[in-house]
Design a protein around this motif. Structure first.
Motif, PDB file in Angstrom:
ATOM      1  N   GLY A 172      64.349  49.672  56.688  1.00  0.00           N
ATOM      2  CA  GLY A 172      65.162  49.067  55.642  1.00  0.00           C
ATOM      3  C   GLY A 172      65.832  50.047  54.700  1.00  0.00           C
ATOM      4  O   GLY A 172      66.581  49.655  53.819  1.00  0.00           O
ATOM      5  N   VAL A 173      65.575  51.332  54.883  1.00  0.00           N
ATOM      6  CA  VAL A 173      66.140  52.354  54.011  1.00  0.00           C
ATOM      7  C   VAL A 173      67.440  52.865  54.624  1.00  0.00           C
ATOM      8  O   VAL A 173      67.529  53.066  55.830  1.00  0.00           O
ATOM      9  CB  VAL A 173      65.137  53.515  53.827  1.00  0.00           C
ATOM     10  N   GLU A 174      68.447  53.057  53.779  1.00  0.00           N
ATOM     11  CA  GLU A 174      69.730  53.562  54.261  1.00  0.00           C
ATOM     12  C   GLU A 174      70.247  54.660  53.355  1.00  0.00           C
ATOM     13  O   GLU A 174      70.026  54.650  52.149  1.00  0.00           O
ATOM     14  CB  GLU A 174      70.763  52.439  54.300  1.00  0.00           C
ATOM     15  N   VAL A 203      67.167  67.131  58.766  1.00  0.00           N
ATOM     16  CA  VAL A 203      66.026  67.088  59.677  1.00  0.00           C
ATOM     17  C   VAL A 203      64.781  66.652  58.913  1.00  0.00           C
ATOM     18  O   VAL A 203      64.419  67.269  57.912  1.00  0.00           O
ATOM     19  CB  VAL A 203      65.770  68.476  60.308  1.00  0.00           C
ATOM     20  N   MET A 204      64.147  65.598  59.404  1.00  0.00           N
ATOM     21  CA  MET A 204      62.936  65.066  58.763  1.00  0.00           C
ATOM     22  C   MET A 204      61.649  65.653  59.352  1.00  0.00           C
ATOM     23  O   MET A 204      60.683  65.838  58.648  1.00  0.00           O
ATOM     24  CB  MET A 204      62.864  63.546  58.918  1.00  0.00           C
ATOM     25  N   ASP A 248      57.899  68.404  49.697  1.00  0.00           N
ATOM     26  CA  ASP A 248      56.851  67.393  49.546  1.00  0.00           C
ATOM     27  C   ASP A 248      57.390  65.971  49.650  1.00  0.00           C
ATOM     28  O   ASP A 248      56.686  65.027  49.294  1.00  0.00           O
ATOM     29  CB  ASP A 248      56.138  67.573  48.205  1.00  0.00           C
ATOM     30  N   ALA A 249      58.590  65.823  50.121  1.00  0.00           N
ATOM     31  CA  ALA A 249      59.181  64.479  50.207  1.00  0.00           C
ATOM     32  C   ALA A 249      58.468  63.660  51.271  1.00  0.00           C
ATOM     33  O   ALA A 249      58.023  64.176  52.288  1.00  0.00           O
ATOM     34  CB  ALA A 249      60.661  64.588  50.540  1.00  0.00           C
ATOM     35  N   ASP A 250      58.389  62.377  50.993  1.00  0.00           N
ATOM     36  CA  ASP A 250      57.727  61.455  51.914  1.00  0.00           C
ATOM     37  C   ASP A 250      58.640  60.262  52.135  1.00  0.00           C
ATOM     38  O   ASP A 250      58.985  59.562  51.192  1.00  0.00           O
ATOM     39  CB  ASP A 250      56.390  61.010  51.322  1.00  0.00           C
ATOM     40  N   GLY A 251      59.015  60.050  53.375  1.00  0.00           N
ATOM     41  CA  GLY A 251      59.906  58.953  53.689  1.00  0.00           C
ATOM     42  C   GLY A 251      59.190  57.753  54.273  1.00  0.00           C
ATOM     43  O   GLY A 251      59.822  56.848  54.812  1.00  0.00           O
ATOM     44  N   SER A 252      57.857  57.726  54.161  1.00  0.00           N
ATOM     45  CA  SER A 252      57.102  56.663  54.821  1.00  0.00           C
ATOM     46  C   SER A 252      57.067  55.352  54.052  1.00  0.00           C
ATOM     47  O   SER A 252      56.894  54.303  54.641  1.00  0.00           O
ATOM     48  CB  SER A 252      55.679  57.131  55.127  1.00  0.00           C
ATOM     49  N   ASP A 293      60.090  55.603  48.019  1.00  0.00           N
ATOM     50  CA  ASP A 293      60.244  57.057  48.104  1.00  0.00           C
ATOM     51  C   ASP A 293      61.323  57.449  49.109  1.00  0.00           C
ATOM     52  O   ASP A 293      62.081  58.397  48.889  1.00  0.00           O
ATOM     53  CB  ASP A 293      58.922  57.721  48.492  1.00  0.00           C
ATOM     54  N   ALA A 294      61.390  56.714  50.211  1.00  0.00           N
ATOM     55  CA  ALA A 294      62.390  57.022  51.238  1.00  0.00           C
ATOM     56  C   ALA A 294      63.798  56.782  50.722  1.00  0.00           C
ATOM     57  O   ALA A 294      64.699  57.582  50.986  1.00  0.00           O
ATOM     58  CB  ALA A 294      62.125  56.188  52.490  1.00  0.00           C
TER      59      ALA A 294
END
Length: 132
Positions: free
Chosen positions: A16-18, A52-53, A98-102, A106-107
């Motif tokens: 659901g994140v864009e 790149v994730m 330290d980013a978290d896209g889960s 936050d994503a």
């Protein structure tokens, strides 16, 4: 001239994140759920900005990205990048260590910050039309 942007493993982001649209005149945006090294080479050889994730970006792979000027890495990808090769090639690096896209909140914040970083990069004359 248009700036080419590729997100090689957007499938790492919460559902659901864009990424919001960029506020720059001409660009193309490609997003893939996940590419292996061969897919990255095939899709990014003429790309200006790569996001790149999690994927590994080797020095050998970087050499095949002839137009790459900015590489944005997130979390795990920050540690799977041949930084020396990128710097030797003149590629600018931006890391969200330290980013978290889960999770969704936050994503979405991460996507917004990545877009802002690209806009800032372009606005400072790296690839905007007035300087090409």
């Amino acid at each position: 001239m248009s700036i080419e942007i590729v997100v090689v493993d957007a499938g790492q982001l919460a559902k659901g994140v864009e990424f919001p649209p960029l506020k720059i005149p001409k660009y193309s945006w490609e997003e893939y759920p996940g590419l292996d090294a061969e897919g990255i080479e095939e899709r990014c050889w003429r790309t200006d900005v790569v996001v790149v994730m999690a994927s590994a970006i080797s020095g050998e792979l970087l050499k095949k990205m002839h137009r790459l000027s900015l590489l944005i890495t997130v979390g795990e990808a920050c540690h799977r990048l041949d930084q020396a090769a990128a710097l030797e090639q003149g590629v600018e690096l931006l890391a969200f260590l330290d980013a978290d896209g889960s999770n969704e909140e936050d994503a979405q914040d991460l996507c917004d910050r990545i877009v802002q970083a690209i806009e800032h990069y372009v606005a400072n004359g790296v690839k905007n039309e007035e300087n090409v």
